[in-house]
Scaffold this motif. Structure first.
Motif: not given
Length: 151
Positions: A136-141
């Motif tokens: 599972x993944x999440x991202x943030x700039x």
């Protein structure tokens, strides 16, 4: 050289030597393994090497600054709410080598990892949590004002 410093160094070296000779400590346990995903030049290659095809999840939380004044030291904390998380990896999709860190979670540990990473420029910090055969993944700039990877 001071006597106390010499004795402390000698005792530390002896303890490490005993641990190695007893088989309690091996070089691979201490040092990151070379090759593989850490040498990948693109995010896709790193994911391919790690055999990951992550899906987006709201259960993965990334705590990182919106603006990093110095890309050489960017604090990042990843917390996984996915049951059975065994591994957390942190990627920076704009870095020359995207895989920044991988943490293996022991059984019964809280799935949280905290570290400081280098970022060469403004990019997405991507967290991937592995649980069983799924990821599972999440991202943030994170916007970087002074680059840390040779910038």
């Amino acid at each position: 050289m001071k006597r106390r410093t010499f004795l402390q160094g000698t005792l530390a070296a002896s303890a490490a030597g005993l641990a190695v000779s007893a088989g309690l400590l091996t070089p691979s346990m201490v040092m990151a393994e070379g090759g593989g995903a850490f040498d990948a030049k693109t995010m896709e290659d790193a994911l391919k090497t790690m055999a990951l095809t992550p899906e987006d999840s709201a259960d993965i939380k990334i705590k990182a600054p919106e603006i990093a004044e110095n890309g050489a030291v960017v604090p990042v904390t990843v917390t996984s709410g996915v049951a059975g998380t065994t591994e957390i990896s942190i990627f920076v999709d704009g870095n020359p080598t995207p895989l920044a860190a991988t943490f293996i979670m022991g059984e019964g540990t809280q799935p949280e990892a905290s570290t400081r990473i280098k970022m060469g420029k403004t990019a997405n910090v991507v967290a991937i949590a592995k649980a069983g055969e799924k990821s599972y993944t999440a991202k943030q700039e994170v916007k970087v004002t002074i680059g840390g990877c040779g910038g």
